[in-house]
Design a protein around this motif. Structure first.
Motif, PDB file in Angstrom:
ATOM      1  N   VAL A 286       0.857  -1.191   0.000  1.00 61.85           N
ATOM      2  CA  VAL A 286       0.000   0.000   0.000  1.00 61.85           C
ATOM      3  C   VAL A 286       0.889   1.235   0.000  1.00 61.85           C
ATOM      4  O   VAL A 286       1.852   1.325   0.768  1.00 61.85           O
ATOM      5  CB  VAL A 286      -0.952   0.025   1.217  1.00 61.85           C
ATOM      6  N   TYR A 287       0.550   2.150  -0.886  1.00 57.54           N
ATOM      7  CA  TYR A 287       1.261   3.430  -0.988  1.00 57.54           C
ATOM      8  C   TYR A 287       0.442   4.481  -0.269  1.00 57.54           C
ATOM      9  O   TYR A 287      -0.780   4.494  -0.394  1.00 57.54           O
ATOM     10  CB  TYR A 287       1.402   3.783  -2.461  1.00 57.54           C
ATOM     11  N   TRP A 288       1.105   5.338   0.503  1.00 56.26           N
ATOM     12  CA  TRP A 288       0.384   6.496   1.023  1.00 56.26           C
ATOM     13  C   TRP A 288       1.224   7.753   0.863  1.00 56.26           C
ATOM     14  O   TRP A 288       2.462   7.684   0.807  1.00 56.26           O
ATOM     15  CB  TRP A 288      -0.072   6.293   2.472  1.00 56.26           C
ATOM     16  N   VAL A 289       0.539   8.888   0.739  1.00 55.28           N
ATOM     17  CA  VAL A 289       1.241  10.175   0.692  1.00 55.28           C
ATOM     18  C   VAL A 289       0.500  11.152   1.602  1.00 55.28           C
ATOM     19  O   VAL A 289      -0.723  11.288   1.519  1.00 55.28           O
ATOM     20  CB  VAL A 289       1.389  10.716  -0.756  1.00 55.28           C
ATOM     21  N   ALA A 290       1.240  11.751   2.535  1.00 52.25           N
ATOM     22  CA  ALA A 290       0.668  12.749   3.446  1.00 52.25           C
ATOM     23  C   ALA A 290       1.248  14.115   3.068  1.00 52.25           C
ATOM     24  O   ALA A 290       2.428  14.215   2.716  1.00 52.25           O
ATOM     25  CB  ALA A 290       1.030  12.410   4.886  1.00 52.25           C
ATOM     26  N   THR A 291       0.405  15.131   3.140  1.00 51.04           N
ATOM     27  CA  THR A 291       0.844  16.488   2.802  1.00 51.04           C
ATOM     28  C   THR A 291       0.444  17.421   3.935  1.00 51.04           C
ATOM     29  O   THR A 291      -0.662  17.295   4.466  1.00 51.04           O
ATOM     30  CB  THR A 291       0.149  16.962   1.499  1.00 51.04           C
ATOM     31  N   ALA A 292       1.331  18.328   4.295  1.00 49.37           N
ATOM     32  CA  ALA A 292       0.984  19.319   5.320  1.00 49.37           C
ATOM     33  C   ALA A 292       1.449  20.689   4.846  1.00 49.37           C
ATOM     34  O   ALA A 292       2.543  20.813   4.284  1.00 49.37           O
ATOM     35  CB  ALA A 292       1.657  18.970   6.646  1.00 49.37           C
ATOM     36  N   ALA A 293       0.606  21.689   5.053  1.00 52.64           N
ATOM     37  CA  ALA A 293       1.014  23.049   4.715  1.00 52.64           C
ATOM     38  C   ALA A 293       2.150  23.442   5.651  1.00 52.64           C
ATOM     39  O   ALA A 293       2.134  23.101   6.834  1.00 52.64           O
ATOM     40  CB  ALA A 293      -0.173  23.991   4.873  1.00 52.64           C
ATOM     41  N   GLY A 294       3.154  24.119   5.114  1.00 54.74           N
ATOM     42  CA  GLY A 294       4.279  24.553   5.940  1.00 54.74           C
ATOM     43  C   GLY A 294       5.593  24.045   5.402  1.00 54.74           C
ATOM     44  O   GLY A 294       5.648  23.389   4.365  1.00 54.74           O
ATOM     45  N   ALA A 295       6.638  24.339   6.152  1.00 60.50           N
ATOM     46  CA  ALA A 295       7.992  24.009   5.695  1.00 60.50           C
ATOM     47  C   ALA A 295       8.299  22.534   5.970  1.00 60.50           C
ATOM     48  O   ALA A 295       7.669  21.923   6.835  1.00 60.50           O
ATOM     49  CB  ALA A 295       8.987  24.882   6.439  1.00 60.50           C
ATOM     50  N   PRO A 296       9.268  21.942   5.239  1.00 53.72           N
ATOM     51  CA  PRO A 296       9.677  20.570   5.545  1.00 53.72           C
ATOM     52  C   PRO A 296      10.301  20.500   6.931  1.00 53.72           C
ATOM     53  O   PRO A 296      10.800  21.492   7.446  1.00 53.72           O
ATOM     54  CB  PRO A 296      10.712  20.255   4.464  1.00 53.72           C
ATOM     55  N   ARG A 297      10.273  19.329   7.562  1.00 51.00           N
ATOM     56  CA  ARG A 297      10.779  19.166   8.912  1.00 51.00           C
ATOM     57  C   ARG A 297      12.249  18.782   8.881  1.00 51.00           C
ATOM     58  O   ARG A 297      12.669  17.982   8.057  1.00 51.00           O
ATOM     59  CB  ARG A 297       9.991  18.077   9.645  1.00 51.00           C
TER      60      ARG A 297
END
Ligand SMILES: Cc1cc2nc3c(=O)[nH]c(=O)nc-3n(C[C@H](O)[C@H](O)[C@H](O)COP(=O)(O)OP(=O)(O)OC[C@H]3O[C@@H](n4cnc5c(N)ncnc54)[C@H](O)[C@@H]3O)c2cc1C
Length: 409
Positions: free
Chosen positions: A219-230
């Motif tokens: 299973v592939y998943w992709v999460a996206t969050a507004a803001g800068a990379p961690r």
């Protein structure tokens, strides 16, 4: 025999090199890294991308490695539907594919026809009205009738030919992973089908990659969050993701729990702003074309970056298949830009609208988002078919602007 140098052996370069070789070109494919390697992730091939791959290599066995993408609709974190599943429209069904399977198929498509040189990082480009285009790594210069710049978002060649276009952050970070089949949590059928969920500034998409028989499965998943990379190490970032998505409907938590830090591919989401003014640059008896992320890197919200790269390669193949070096090839180089620029401009514009949707926070913004969402699904993009005979000869006004270049989005 006409000659081409393709710079960059990512998906765009592999597709273009194979396509040119199969229509009689002598091709050298240059890759800066020491080996050609797929990231351990996956992607969605929308109908336009699937059609383009079929046009590039009808015998490529694309269907065997791609699993049909169930339309899981779009939900809120509490599981309420924002857009209910509603069928997939016309054309070939969208499909998901593991990138290692896709790269294997693209590399197999190169056959013995393409000379691949790894560890060759192009540092400069030479062009001019009377010279064949050439690239150099500072030690060796290689010239050809056609140079195909598929060297990604930080393209050296684009910086030379289209300095107006710069790679900038899109205001998001993304995390991708493939959970291998043997480590998958047991999920009820309705949860195993995957789907998309939109929160306030966050997005989570999961996609089953099918049975292991043909592709790698999982299973592939992709999460996206507004803001800068961690900046934290992957294990800390994974812990953070589990916290951010803790209250989301199943199977988001189950998938994150089954993910190992080694599976995680974090990255900053970047794009080109503005797009280059042109994609085709005549030089001597041929010229240089920009292709893939080198030409039109965009956020991943509509999953169109690689699909457009395959459209680029299919279009280029149709244009140059019968074009001998000289006036016919320089005309084909210019026509490539006239065909591709309006198309990518449209898709980039839609993608930026989707960026605003993903970024929405606050009650009013979320309400507006929910109302607008149904107009912004990828299937609303104008579909694409390989160019027909009429498109292959130069048409002075395909874009409606005096210089043949579409307005920048
Ligand atoms: C989170 C995420 C999800 C995505 N999901 C999808 C999706 O579902 N569907 C979809 O269609 N697209 C998707 N995309 C977009 C897609 O991944 C990209 O558009 C695609 O990988 C671009 O391929 P490319 O070959 O143009 O560039 P790259 O993959 O960047 O390849 C460029 C190659 O050129 C080489 N190179 C660079 N500079 C030089 C040099 N100077 N000399 C020699 N070689 C050089 C690099 O080493 C590399 O191998 C997604 C992107 C992200 C970030």
């Amino acid at each position: 025999m006409p000659t081409a140098v393709v710079v960059g052996a990512g998906m765009a370069g592999l597709a273009a090199a194979g396509a040119l070789a199969r229509c009689g070109w002598q091709v050298i494919l240059l890759e800066g890294a020491e080996r050609v390697a797929a990231p351990p992730t996956a992607l969605v091939l929308w109908p336009n991308g699937r059609r383009a791959l079929e046009a590039i290599d009808p015998g490529g066995g694309w269907s065997a490695i791609a699993s049909p993408l169930p339309d899981g609709g779009v939900r809120r974190p509490d599981g309420q539907w924002l857009v209910a599943p509603r069928g997939t429209g016309t054309g070939p069904a969208p499909a998901a594919v593991h990138l290692e399977d896709l790269y294997d198929a693209l590399v197999a498509g190169l056959g013995d026809l393409v000379q691949l040189r790894t560890g060759f990082k192009v540092l400069s480009l030479r062009t001019g009205p009377r010279v064949r285009p050439a690239v150099s790594d500072g030690r060796t210069e290689i010239e050809a009738d056609l140079v195909v710049a598929a060297d990604g978002i930080d393209s050296t060649i684009r910086r030379t030919l289209a300095p107006e276009s710069a790679a900038v952050g899109s205001g998001f970070a993304a995390w991708q992973a493939v959970i291998p089949a043997y480590r998958l949590p047991r999920l009820p059928a309705e949860q195993a089908a995957g789907g998309e969920t939109l929160g306030a500034g966050y997005r989570f998409v999961s996609i089953p990659l099918g049975e292991r028989a043909a592709g790698r499965g999982g299973v592939y998943w992709v999460a996206t969050a507004a803001g800068a990379p961690r900046p934290e190490p992957p294990a800390t970032q994974l812990a953070l993701l589990r916290r951010w998505f803790a209250d989301w409907h199943p199977p988001v938590g189950e998938l994150l729990a089954a993910t190992h830090a080694d599976d995680l591919v974090p990255q900053e989401v970047r794009e080109l702003r503005p797009l280059p003014r042109a994609y085709g640059f005549p030089s001597g008896p041929g010229g240089v074309v920009l292709l893939g992320d080198a030409a039109h890197a965009m956020p991943h919200h509509l999953g169109q970056g690689a699909c457009l790269a395959f459209e680029d390669a299919a279009t280029l193949r149709s244009l140059v298949a019968e074009a001998a070096p000289g006036p016919a090839l320089t005309a084909a180089v210019e026509q490539y830009g006239r065909l591709r620029h309006p198309r990518t401009t449209t898709v980039v514009r839609q993608t930026r609208r989707m960026s605003a949707v993903v970024q929405a926070r606050g009650r009013l913004a979320l309400r507006a988002r929910d109302a607008a969402l149904s107009h912004m699904r990828p299937r609303m993009l104008p579909d694409w078919s390989p160019p027909e005979a009429a498109d292959l000869t130069g048409s002075p006004d395909l874009t409606g602007s005096p210089d043949g270049v579409a307005t920048e989005p």
